[in-house]
Design a protein around this motif. Structure first.
Motif, PDB file in Angstrom:
ATOM      1  N   ARG A   1       2.231   7.012  -7.024  1.00  0.00           N
ATOM      2  CA  ARG A   1       2.910   6.169  -6.046  1.00  0.00           C
ATOM      3  C   ARG A   1       2.311   6.349  -4.655  1.00  0.00           C
ATOM      4  NH1 ARG A   1       9.326   5.716  -7.473  1.00  0.00           N
ATOM      5  NH2 ARG A   1       9.268   4.728  -5.409  1.00  0.00           N
ATOM      6  N   MET A   2       1.892   7.557  -4.308  1.00  0.00           N
ATOM      7  CA  MET A   2       1.196   7.750  -3.032  1.00  0.00           C
ATOM      8  C   MET A   2      -0.164   7.071  -3.053  1.00  0.00           C
ATOM      9  SD  MET A   2       2.092  11.612  -1.693  1.00  0.00           S
ATOM     10  CE  MET A   2       1.348  12.474  -3.087  1.00  0.00           C
ATOM     11  N   ALA A   3      -0.853   7.136  -4.196  1.00  0.00           N
ATOM     12  CA  ALA A   3      -2.169   6.490  -4.309  1.00  0.00           C
ATOM     13  C   ALA A   3      -2.049   4.977  -4.126  1.00  0.00           C
ATOM     14  CB  ALA A   3      -2.796   6.829  -5.653  1.00  0.00           C
ATOM     15  N   GLU A   4      -0.963   4.386  -4.618  1.00  0.00           N
ATOM     16  CA  GLU A   4      -0.748   2.956  -4.444  1.00  0.00           C
ATOM     17  C   GLU A   4      -0.622   2.579  -2.971  1.00  0.00           C
ATOM     18  OE1 GLU A   4       2.700   2.071  -6.733  1.00  0.00           O
ATOM     19  OE2 GLU A   4       1.669   2.256  -8.682  1.00  0.00           O
ATOM     20  N   LEU A   5      -0.193   3.528  -2.160  1.00  0.00           N
ATOM     21  CA  LEU A   5      -0.086   3.300  -0.718  1.00  0.00           C
ATOM     22  C   LEU A   5      -1.373   3.650   0.022  1.00  0.00           C
ATOM     23  CD1 LEU A   5       3.460   4.872  -0.111  1.00  0.00           C
ATOM     24  CD2 LEU A   5       2.903   2.450  -0.402  1.00  0.00           C
ATOM     25  N   ASP A  41     -11.629  21.955 -10.219  1.00  0.00           N
ATOM     26  CA  ASP A  41     -11.886  20.641 -10.801  1.00  0.00           C
ATOM     27  C   ASP A  41     -10.573  19.867 -10.863  1.00  0.00           C
ATOM     28  OD1 ASP A  41     -13.294  18.592 -11.922  1.00  0.00           O
ATOM     29  OD2 ASP A  41     -13.524  19.516 -13.897  1.00  0.00           O
ATOM     30  N   LYS A  42     -10.599  18.626 -10.380  1.00  0.00           N
ATOM     31  CA  LYS A  42      -9.433  17.741 -10.450  1.00  0.00           C
ATOM     32  C   LYS A  42      -8.291  18.194  -9.528  1.00  0.00           C
ATOM     33  CE  LYS A  42     -11.468  15.458 -13.857  1.00  0.00           C
ATOM     34  NZ  LYS A  42     -12.621  16.331 -14.106  1.00  0.00           N
ATOM     35  N   VAL A  43      -8.599  18.412  -8.263  1.00  0.00           N
ATOM     36  CA  VAL A  43      -7.550  18.654  -7.280  1.00  0.00           C
ATOM     37  C   VAL A  43      -7.021  17.304  -6.786  1.00  0.00           C
ATOM     38  CG1 VAL A  43      -8.593  20.850  -6.594  1.00  0.00           C
ATOM     39  CG2 VAL A  43      -9.109  18.765  -5.277  1.00  0.00           C
ATOM     40  N   THR A  44      -5.947  17.340  -5.988  1.00  0.00           N
ATOM     41  CA  THR A  44      -5.305  16.097  -5.538  1.00  0.00           C
ATOM     42  C   THR A  44      -5.242  16.023  -4.020  1.00  0.00           C
ATOM     43  OG1 THR A  44      -3.899  16.097  -7.518  1.00  0.00           O
ATOM     44  CG2 THR A  44      -3.233  14.673  -5.698  1.00  0.00           C
ATOM     45  N   PRO A  45      -6.125  15.243  -3.374  1.00  0.00           N
ATOM     46  CA  PRO A  45      -6.001  15.026  -1.929  1.00  0.00           C
ATOM     47  C   PRO A  45      -4.829  14.083  -1.654  1.00  0.00           C
ATOM     48  CG  PRO A  45      -8.200  14.449  -2.769  1.00  0.00           C
ATOM     49  CD  PRO A  45      -7.302  14.566  -3.937  1.00  0.00           C
ATOM     50  N   PHE A  46      -4.089  14.344  -0.585  1.00  0.00           N
ATOM     51  CA  PHE A  46      -2.939  13.501  -0.252  1.00  0.00           C
ATOM     52  C   PHE A  46      -2.637  13.651   1.232  1.00  0.00           C
ATOM     53  CE2 PHE A  46      -1.302  17.692  -1.024  1.00  0.00           C
ATOM     54  CZ  PHE A  46      -0.320  17.857  -0.062  1.00  0.00           C
ATOM     55  N   GLU A  47      -1.864  12.713   1.753  1.00  0.00           N
ATOM     56  CA  GLU A  47      -1.414  12.781   3.136  1.00  0.00           C
ATOM     57  C   GLU A  47       0.039  13.277   3.181  1.00  0.00           C
ATOM     58  OE1 GLU A  47      -3.066  12.249   6.113  1.00  0.00           O
ATOM     59  OE2 GLU A  47      -4.775  12.383   4.752  1.00  0.00           O
ATOM     60  N   PRO A  48       0.335  14.285   3.994  1.00  0.00           N
ATOM     61  CA  PRO A  48       1.683  14.871   4.003  1.00  0.00           C
ATOM     62  C   PRO A  48       2.795  13.868   4.297  1.00  0.00           C
ATOM     63  CG  PRO A  48       0.144  16.291   5.179  1.00  0.00           C
ATOM     64  CD  PRO A  48      -0.594  15.028   4.874  1.00  0.00           C
ATOM     65  N   LEU A 103       7.896  10.344   2.476  1.00  0.00           N
ATOM     66  CA  LEU A 103       8.409   9.003   2.178  1.00  0.00           C
ATOM     67  C   LEU A 103       8.635   8.797   0.688  1.00  0.00           C
ATOM     68  CD1 LEU A 103       9.079   6.162   3.298  1.00  0.00           C
ATOM     69  CD2 LEU A 103       6.674   5.572   2.887  1.00  0.00           C
ATOM     70  N   VAL A 104       7.625   9.086  -0.121  1.00  0.00           N
ATOM     71  CA  VAL A 104       7.706   8.792  -1.551  1.00  0.00           C
ATOM     72  C   VAL A 104       8.686   9.725  -2.251  1.00  0.00           C
ATOM     73  CG1 VAL A 104       6.399   8.654  -3.701  1.00  0.00           C
ATOM     74  CG2 VAL A 104       5.386   7.814  -1.575  1.00  0.00           C
ATOM     75  N   ALA A 105       8.697  10.998  -1.892  1.00  0.00           N
ATOM     76  CA  ALA A 105       9.641  11.928  -2.516  1.00  0.00           C
ATOM     77  C   ALA A 105      11.080  11.525  -2.205  1.00  0.00           C
ATOM     78  CB  ALA A 105       9.371  13.350  -2.051  1.00  0.00           C
ATOM     79  N   GLU A 106      11.339  11.125  -0.963  1.00  0.00           N
ATOM     80  CA  GLU A 106      12.688  10.677  -0.613  1.00  0.00           C
ATOM     81  C   GLU A 106      13.075   9.448  -1.417  1.00  0.00           C
ATOM     82  OE1 GLU A 106      12.458  10.044   3.565  1.00  0.00           O
ATOM     83  OE2 GLU A 106      12.434  12.193   4.052  1.00  0.00           O
ATOM     84  N   ARG A 107      12.151   8.509  -1.544  1.00  0.00           N
ATOM     85  CA  ARG A 107      12.450   7.299  -2.311  1.00  0.00           C
ATOM     86  C   ARG A 107      12.726   7.619  -3.771  1.00  0.00           C
ATOM     87  NH1 ARG A 107       7.826   3.151   0.175  1.00  0.00           N
ATOM     88  NH2 ARG A 107       8.999   2.586   2.067  1.00  0.00           N
ATOM     89  N   MET A 108      11.929   8.502  -4.358  1.00  0.00           N
ATOM     90  CA  MET A 108      12.130   8.861  -5.756  1.00  0.00           C
ATOM     91  C   MET A 108      13.479   9.545  -5.959  1.00  0.00           C
ATOM     92  SD  MET A 108       8.269  10.095  -6.801  1.00  0.00           S
ATOM     93  CE  MET A 108       8.745  10.672  -8.444  1.00  0.00           C
ATOM     94  N   CYS A 109      13.864  10.412  -5.024  1.00  0.00           N
ATOM     95  CA  CYS A 109      15.166  11.071  -5.117  1.00  0.00           C
ATOM     96  C   CYS A 109      16.303  10.062  -4.993  1.00  0.00           C
ATOM     97  CB  CYS A 109      15.301  12.129  -4.023  1.00  0.00           C
ATOM     98  SG  CYS A 109      14.401  13.665  -4.348  1.00  0.00           S
TER      99      CYS A 109
END
Length: 450
Positions: free
Chosen positions: A68-72, A96-103, A108-114
């Motif tokens: 969901r973060m990647a979609e944004l 190998d296969k780490v996950t870059p993301f923006e804090p 936003l996404v965690a709040e929406r999922m909750c």
């Protein structure tokens, strides 16, 4: 039920419990969710794949959040990130296969999922006391701007990272390594901007003998007493924003993450190291001449404090052998990553010989003797060495999802968490998209990689 702590484990526990039909409240001390994902500025997420990068092991809530973060445009799926890349800190083994993301995207996404799952969020609150009756947790007292308030709960899931609820309830716990009780050092993450990405990559690729990026420069400065942190190189991870890098290089030794005086001292020492490191970077690191401090983490990063003593203590031997547990609730592949409690050494090390994939049993989430309580994240039941592999964020998501699902199941069946039928728990996890391996007894079914 009630989940304490809104970091990776708590996010997954609350969402899983609510999706399983339990009325769920999540207590978090900050004004946003994420824990080390947000307040700690820790990133990228370490691997959610097997050690060789061939199979995604940690899926479920973690994978949904990432996608969901990647979609944004605010994350990249780990399947896209190879070992040794700038996003992996130029590290091959275990990265190998780490996950870059923006804090900010996590918030936003965690709040929406909750909220979509029906979780009641209680932010700006922390646990001040725990209520017990007959050896069982019956609720917690939370402190906030509104004062002290009691929140009764059928089951409590402790995702505090420090086993705060468990210890207050009287659960047995241990701290640090067996020999002397010392814990891994703390780190204050920070970000810098204005970095010449191409120049950094050119230099690092041109110095393959360096143990970590800029290790030879750091070694020379350390020998002259000019490097401001007890480190052997620069821990640095490219972000999704051009010229912005996460820096994992401060190191604060000999402090206890459960002691307020030590936490205060660590915050002060961390920011002092950040200031001196940024000036050193500008003066001496290729590609950093125009860099400037973007921000420091809102909280010091604590790698290790208390661990509960559970019905199974996960050991290094379990990780090395890839021990199969009939009550498996999570699979992981990250290697042992011990930062030296007394000096500059440590980090991921292939000499520990962990399996390509290993299992975490449900029993490691269940404290001995104390009822109506489960524990997830880095305070679960494990040895110092085993914890060093499972303390990172994807395994925290995995154990949190297992604990939340189990808590909801216990409440629905009217049993204690230790009495939850393992087969039914595993079937519920599989139905939620969790991967439990290809042979997990009666509850298993092979799942294709996403």
């Amino acid at each position: 039920m009630l989940v304490v702590g809104g970091g990776p484990a708590g996010i997954a526990a609350a969402i899983a419990a609510a999706r399983s039909g339990a009325r769920t409240r999540l207590v978090e001390r900050y004004g946003y969710l994420g824990g080390n994902l947000t307040a700690g500025l820790v990133g990228p997420c370490m691997t959610s794949f097997s050690l060789d990068g061939s199979e995604q092991l940690i899926r479920g809530v973690f994978d949904e959040l990432v996608r969901r973060m990647a979609e944004l445009g605010q994350a990249r799926h780990p399947s896209e990130i190879p070992a040794g890349s700038a996003y992996s800190g130029f590290i091959e083994f275990g990265h190998d296969k780490v996950t870059p993301f923006e804090p900010e995207a996590v918030k936003l996404v965690a709040e929406r999922m909750c909220q979509e799952a029906g979780v009641e969020l209680l932010l700006h609150s922390f646990v001040a006391d725990v209520c017990t009756e007959g050896g069982a947790v019956t609720g917690v007292v939370c402190a906030s701007k509104s004062g002290l308030r009691l929140y009764p709960a059928r089951v409590v899931v402790d995702c505090s990272a420090d086993a705060d609820v468990a210890v207050a309830a009287g659960a047995e716990s241990v701290t640090g390594r067996e020999s002397d009780g010392l814990t891994q050092p703390m780190t204050l993450f920070f970000r810098v901007r204005g970095v010449d990405d191409e120049r950094v990559e050119e230099y690092v690729r041109g110095h393959p003998d360096d143990f970590r990026p800029f290790a030879s420069i750091v070694a020379a400065a350390t020998a002259e007493g000019r490097f401001p942190a007890p480190r052997r190189g620069v821990g640095m991870y490219k972000t999704l924003r051009r010229g912005v890098w996460r820096i994992n290089t401060t190191r604060i030794l000999g402090r206890d993450g459960t002691d307020v005086a030590d936490l205060t001292a660590a915050e002060l020492a961390g920011r002092d190291q950040v200031d001196r490191l940024v000036r050193f970077f500008r003066a001496e690191l290729p590609g950093f001449a125009e860099c400037e401090l973007l921000d420091t983490a809102a909280t010091i990063g604590v790698r290790e404090t208390r661990r509960i003593v559970g019905e199974h203590v996960l050991s290094l031997a379990d990780l090395q052998r890839g021990t199969h547990f009939d009550d498996v609730v999570a699979l992981c592949g990250y290697p042992v990553d011990i930062h030296d409690p007394t000096g500059a050494g440590g980090g991921v090390d292939d000499s520990w010989g962990t399996a390509n994939a290993y299992e975490i049993p449900y029993r490691s989430l269940v404290p001995v003797r104390i009822d109506q309580l489960l524990v997830a994240g880095r305070c679960l039941s494990a040895t110092h060495e085993a914890l060093a592999a499972i303390r990172v964020m994807p395994p925290a998501f995995a154990t949190g999802e297992a604990a939340g699902t189990a808590a909801a199941l216990a409440a629905r069946l009217g049993v204690t968490p230790r009495e939850v039928p393992v087969g039914e728990l595993q079937r519920a996890l599989l139905a939620g998209g969790v991967y439990l391996g290809r042979t997990t007894g009666p509850a298993s079914s092979p799942q294709p990689a996403p």
